[in-house]
Enzyme design. Structure first.
Site, PDB file in Angstrom:
ATOM      1  N   CYS B  86     -11.865 -14.121  30.930  1.00 26.59           N
ATOM      2  CA  CYS B  86     -11.789 -14.276  32.379  1.00 26.59           C
ATOM      3  C   CYS B  86     -12.203 -12.979  33.078  1.00 26.59           C
ATOM      4  CB  CYS B  86     -10.382 -14.737  32.757  1.00 26.59           C
ATOM      5  SG  CYS B  86     -10.305 -15.483  34.391  1.00 26.59           S
ATOM      6  N   HIS B 194      -8.951 -19.408  28.990  1.00 27.86           N
ATOM      7  CA  HIS B 194      -7.885 -18.530  28.493  1.00 27.86           C
ATOM      8  C   HIS B 194      -7.285 -19.046  27.194  1.00 27.86           C
ATOM      9  CE1 HIS B 194      -7.149 -15.907  32.043  1.00 27.86           C
ATOM     10  NE2 HIS B 194      -7.667 -16.917  32.720  1.00 27.86           N
ATOM     11  N   GLU B 196      -5.344 -17.581  25.226  1.00 28.01           N
ATOM     12  CA  GLU B 196      -3.954 -17.126  25.050  1.00 28.01           C
ATOM     13  C   GLU B 196      -2.964 -18.064  25.737  1.00 28.01           C
ATOM     14  OE1 GLU B 196      -5.998 -15.961  27.237  1.00 28.01           O
ATOM     15  OE2 GLU B 196      -4.979 -15.249  29.045  1.00 28.01           O
TER      16      GLU B 196
END
Ligand SMILES: Nc1ncnc2c1ncn2[C@@H]1O[C@H](COP(=O)(O)OP(=O)(O)O)[C@@H](O)[C@H]1O
Ligand SMILES: [Mg+2]
Lengths: 726, 226, 82, 82
Positions: B86, B194, B196
């Site tokens: 990002c 993302h 994560e």
């Protein structure tokens, strides 16, 4: 003596001014007058509401923390701190910055308590979207919330939005934030220890938000000088750095007290920190970092520049604190120290510009405001169902309700909010309540905001109770045990007895509902004077509530899961249409009584659903609220966009079909389970004297209700999802 | 094996990345403050999401000049693994470590939601454990994810098989549906989604974990070889 | 055809955090003697109009109605015939 | 003291979603004859410099290094002595 025009312009009455002269035993200086005016205003001192706010219960299932800027509860070793606050008036003028600084302010309240902000919610009200200015407001407010919250990295996990004519000309923007820390790490909002330094940390001070005090300057400002906007500009990047620096500073253990400079900036923070610590304070404005030249003392004291805080530090550790803020490119300067005379003394350019007993500032007057039931209400409460024709096409009614902006899907809004950052959000927006995991534990936290202001308009006491009951019900549907409440009380002009009657009754409704459900009110905020030329807003006591899940994996969502699951309804549908969205949207009426609420039944419904989810019997649970059973069922079918599924429903006979489908009877929850668990849930319901009716089964592509409604879920979803797109 | 998570003022996914490496992968990991200039200890650098410097001017434009970036460039030139997520991707673009630039999303809104991605190549240290052509669900959360590159640049990317992820339903207007790319040497990945945020089942999906596992596998093999 | 170039900037009395951040960034790149940095917007519009006066008038209205938020922003523009 | 006014705009070859959205918004407000709307940035910098030439030079460097991303943006500026 100060001219009456001047103190009146500042919002002080003749009596208040007299009282100030008596306290001071002399004529107050301009700076002193300004300080009194803000400290005694409704905004800071709550003179008109304080008497009533004292009635809120403070005890519940968990030990509660009440009393300073924000409150909370203790769960095992964790302190969970949360609060809601309004930013209505600034948002009406400049929606983006108004909402943004609202989010910034409430989040500062959380981390000044020592807690790391882990989630935000908001409760918004606008006039109808058919008016362009209301669209502009909605767009701007959502933009402001995303702009600020996303940048901070605090997920915005939930909220609510309603549209009603009463908010045209006065929108509501209530922001809530939740933070978590170890219970030993809570910070206090007080100054202690004579001689300890008072530090100013964060951004610099400009002439933001001092518009209200401009009367003091009329002789100084040169002719033709540009009128200052009262709008503050939010700077989320600075706030993000401020969060990191503050938490780092608190971890040093050298901080004795800390307070956000929010409303009334330095005045409020210094006076209240000193008063809370029972000490005095001397500050020197020459040391305050300024952004503009030639600022007057009262301007510095009144400035509402954002992203600033006041800290009381253990003597000898100033440098350490300064270095932490320097690392984050922020100011950290000593501007004063704690004194033993219980006065707040302010110096500027070698002169004492204010010297006031802190107690006099912080403990302003308390008024007992007259209250009177509005004359029109009895008439409004009359509703003869015989005059309401039954619909000829129930499919159309359902589609109209789903397209009504208050009920429509809000993805356009919440997809603009980062609701996943911090990787705790277990139940994303789109279900009854957001659920977050609490890292490092097996527990979870659920949060919601609720208030149906139309009910409050029809019956403030019951409407406020319903807001509490519904918030709790939403938490229970997510698998949580409701734990504690914050509120934001939005009302019209409290000096008008009919408005105040609404306020008082709403407060009593919250008091009684919270007592019955054993929930403490740990924090809150009051916003009065929400009126437009057309009149006051609907009374809107927004309720923010958190609940605890002992095992976060046992959360529940509202969407139907598996083909063949049995659907049933806990709680009873009554023949009630008063205050319903159906009555408004289809019949153009706001009338009748708010739905009935029995708190004993409410408790029983919540108990059964909470236990059954905990035992793993339930696959989906959804609260019936605006739009009634039919809308709730439609939501169960379509709210999981990747797994939409139909249902076949039969209705319980006995009441009018429109009331059965669209009536908004309280204390009802739709649940689904596997066939083999049905009798276990029924047993639980019987044990708790609860009405429990089997409604049908999950499956197919259509939502079919009796022989009245039969629509493809795809079509329901289309209608519901496309209503709010700006 | 050691991971480092770079922290700029305004980074806000740093702790999320740290959490995944530490608690899910159970690998050593440290935060690295942006004023650090030595990165010899690390095997993989994560440039996390967020709003470095408040996204003032352009996303990533100011962070690109942080003291650490010289070292990041050196680290990458020596073949170290770098993953920018990002805002991290935006920083890598601004720094010239990856080609192209970011524009605002085509509908001008911030978008946060799960999206489907197609794995275009498994021949990278970051995607080796996926199957080519596999469709995975990973959340996005950005305002400026509308990837731009000129035709010639795009042809280069394609020729060198540098496009790692594409959107199956383009949410932001990105050229050629691009969601993630690697450099020519294939040791630097930039991606808007993302991973994560979806590396644990508790968060409603774990398709992102495979990226981390691919990295660990690659680093393990590298250490065996050397 | 006319081309309007519209400059929109924050009012002097309004804080500009972005500008400040950019100023710090420039300073850390060793640019010296910086006094102030303010960020604004530039809008270029091509439009048909009967004459210069009408184009001027339209653009002014666009600024007032949509392009500038006059609570916090000032605008100025010039219009040229192409 | 010098003041630089820097205009940064997207290259012609790069699509400008913001400009397009503003165009639609203007059209929905009933502005007619719009041909194109392009959004850009306006940066105003006040700086000390020995002379005009030095100021010019500094500003040019600021643009090249930081203010504009030349993959997608063009810039132009003018510098005035105050
Ligand atoms: N409606 C309310 N319900 C409960 N507590 C309230 C309410 N309004 C204000 N309070 C409490 O009064 C205290 C002062 O509130 P407020 O003035 O909003 O805080 P601040 O000092 O940060 O501006 C806080 O503890 C707040 O939680
Ligand atoms: Mg406050």
């Amino acid at each position: 003596m100060v001219k009456p025009e001047v103190y009146k312009e500042l919002g002080l009455t003749d009596q208040e001014y007299q009282k100030i002269e008596t306290i001071m035993d002399r004529e107050p200086s301009p700076t002193e007058l300004a300080m009194f005016s803000v400290e005694w205003s409704e905004h800071c001192g709550y003179p008109r509401s304080r008497k009533w706010l004292k009635l809120f219960p403070q005890e519940g299932k968990y030990p509660s923390l009440v009393g300073e800027d924000s409150g909370g509860i203790i769960v095992d070793d964790l302190a969970i701190v949360f609060k809601m606050e309004s930013h209505n008036h600034p948002s009406q003028v400049e929606p983006k910055q108004g909402a943004a600084t609202g989010v910034g302010g409430i989040i500062r309240d959380i981390f000044t308590a020592g807690a790391k902000p882990i989630a935000s919610l908001n409760s918004l009200r606008f006039g109808p979207l058919t008016e362009p200015y209301n669209k502009f407001l909605l767009r701007g407010v959502v933009d402001g919330i995303q702009f600020y919250g996303n940048c901070l990295g605090v997920p915005t996990v939930g909220g609510e939005i309603y549209f009603d004519e009463s908010y045209s000309g006065n929108c509501l923007v209530n922001a809530m934030s939740i933070g978590v820390c170890h219970k030993d790490q809570l910070a206090r909002a007080k100054a202690v220890g004579v001689g300890n330094p008072i530090m100013y940390v964060g951004s610099s001070t400009g002439r933001d938000g001092i518009g209200g005090c401009s009367v003091l300057a009329s002789h100084e400002f040169s002719e033709g000088e540009e009128k200052r906007p009262t709008v503050q500009i939010g700077d989320p990047f600075t706030e993000k750095c401020l969060i990191e620096a503050t938490l780092e500073m608190l971890a040093t253990g050298h901080v004795l007290g800390i307070k956000d400079m929010g409303a009334a900036g330095l005045t409020c923070s210094s006076a209240e920190m000193a008063d809370a610590g029972g000490v005095g304070m001397e500050i020197n404005l020459d040391d305050v970092p300024l952004r503009e030249q030639g600022m007057e003392a009262y301007e510095i004291m009144m400035s509402e520049s954002q992203e600033r805080m006041l800290v009381c530090v253990k003597a000898g550790h100033e440098k350490e604190i300064e270095d932490i803020f320097a690392k984050w490119d922020l100011h950290g300067v000593v501007i004063g120290y704690v004194t033993d005379d219980k006065n707040l003394r302010v110096k500027y350019q070698g002169k004492v510009v204010a010297d006031i007993k802190t107690e006099a500032l912080a403990k302003g007057p308390v008024y007992d405001m007259p209250a009177e039931k509005p004359a029109y209400l009895d008439e409004v409460n009359k509703l003869d169902l015989a005059t309401i024709p039954l619909p000829t096409n129930y499919n159309e009614v359902l589609l109209s309700l789903l397209a009504s902006p208050s009920l429509a899907n809000k993805a356009w809004v919440y997809e603009q909010y980062d609701h996943m950052v911090q990787t705790n959000t277990v139940v994303l927006p789109g279900s009854d309540a957001a659920v977050l995991r609490l890292k490092g534990t097996t527990k979870g936290l659920a949060a919601t905001t609720d208030c149906n202001s139309r009910y409050c308009y029809l019956n403030p006491y019951r409407g406020a109770q319903i807001a509490v009951a519904e918030a709790a019900r939403n938490l229970v549907c997510s698998g949580a045990d409701p734990a504690a409440v914050t509120d934001c009380l939005n009302f019209g002009n409290p000096e008008k007895p009919d408005r105040f009657w609404y306020f008082k009754n709403c407060v009593m409704g919250i008091v009684d509902a919270c007592r019955e459900l054993y929930l403490p009110v740990v924090s809150g905020n009051v916003s009065f004077y929400n009126e437009s030329p057309k009149g006051p807003i609907n009374p809107t006591p927004s309720i923010g509530m958190i609940g605890i899940l002992n095992d976060v994996n046992k959360h529940c969502t509202q969407y139907f899961k598996d083909e063949g699951d049995i659907i049933f309804l806990l709680g009873e549908s009554k023949e009630e249409l008063g205050g319903s969205e159906y009555l408004k949207v289809i019949h153009g009426q706001v009338a009748g009584e708010a739905p009935a609420l029995g708190l004993k039944v409410e408790k029983a419904v919540q108990k059964v659903v909470y236990e059954a989810i905990g035992l793993g019997y339930i696959n989906a649970a959804h609260d019936c609220s605006e739009g009634g059973l039919a809308v709730a069922l439609a939501e169960c079918c379509m709210s999981d966009q990747n797994n939409m599924i139909g249902a076949k429903i039969t209705l319980v006979p006995g009441i009018r079909a429109d009331a059965a489908l669209f009536g908004e009877s309280q204390s009802r929850i739709i649940v689904t389970c596997k066939k083999e668990n049905l009798c276990k849930i029924e047993e639980l319901a019987i044990e708790n004297n609860l009405v429990c009716n089997e409604l049908g089964v999950v499956g197919g592509d259509n939502l079919e209700i009796a022989n009245l409604i039969n629509l493809p879920v795809e079509q329901l979803s289309q209608t519901w999802r496309s209503a709010i797109k700006l | 094996m050691k991971f480092g998570v770079v922290v700029f003022p305004g980074s806000n996914c740093d702790q999320d990345c740290f959490h995944v490496v530490d608690k899910v992968l159970k690998q050593p990991v440290e935060f690295i403050w942006h004023k650090t200039t030595k990165l010899d200890d690390y095997d993989c650098l994560i440039i996390p999401g967020g709003f470095s410097y408040g996204d003032s001017l352009r996303c990533g434009a100011i962070a690109r000049f942080s003291p650490i970036m010289e070292a990041v460039i050196g680290f990458a030139n020596k073949g170290g693994l770098v993953i920018g997520i990002c805002n991290g991707f935006q920083v890598l673009l601004e720094a010239g470590l990856l080609p192209g630039a970011m524009l605002r999303n085509k509908d001008l809104h911030f978008i946060c939601k799960f999206v489907d991605l197609k794995v275009e190549t498994t021949e990278t240290p970051f995607s080796s454990q996926y199957k080519k052509g596999q469709v995975v669900s990973i959340p996005i959360a950005h305002n400026e994810g509308n990837y731009y590159i000129d035709d010639q640049g795009l042809a280069e990317l394609k020729k060198n098989n540098q496009i790692v992820f594409t959107y199956t339903n383009n949410p932001n207007g990105a050229v050629a549906d691009i969601a993630g790319i690697v450099n020519k040497n294939r040791n630097i990945l930039g991606m808007m989604p993302h991973p994560e945020r979806c590396s644990e089942d508790a968060l409603g999906g774990s398709d992102g974990r495979i990226i981390w596992e691919s990295i660990v596998k690659w680093l393990n093999q590298k250490s065996i070889k050397s | 055809m006319f081309e309007a170039e519209i400059k929109i900037s924050l009012k002097k009395t309004v804080a500009d955090p972005q500008g400040l951040t950019i100023k710090h960034a420039l300073e850390s790149l060793d640019f010296k003697g910086l006094n102030e940095v303010r960020m604004g917007k530039l809008v270029r519009i091509r439009l048909e109009a009967q004459d210069q006066a009408q184009a001027q008038d339209e653009v002014k209205q666009m600024c007032e109605k949509l392009l500038a938020n006059q609570i916090i922003e000032d605008f100025s523009f010039k219009v040229e015939q192409l």
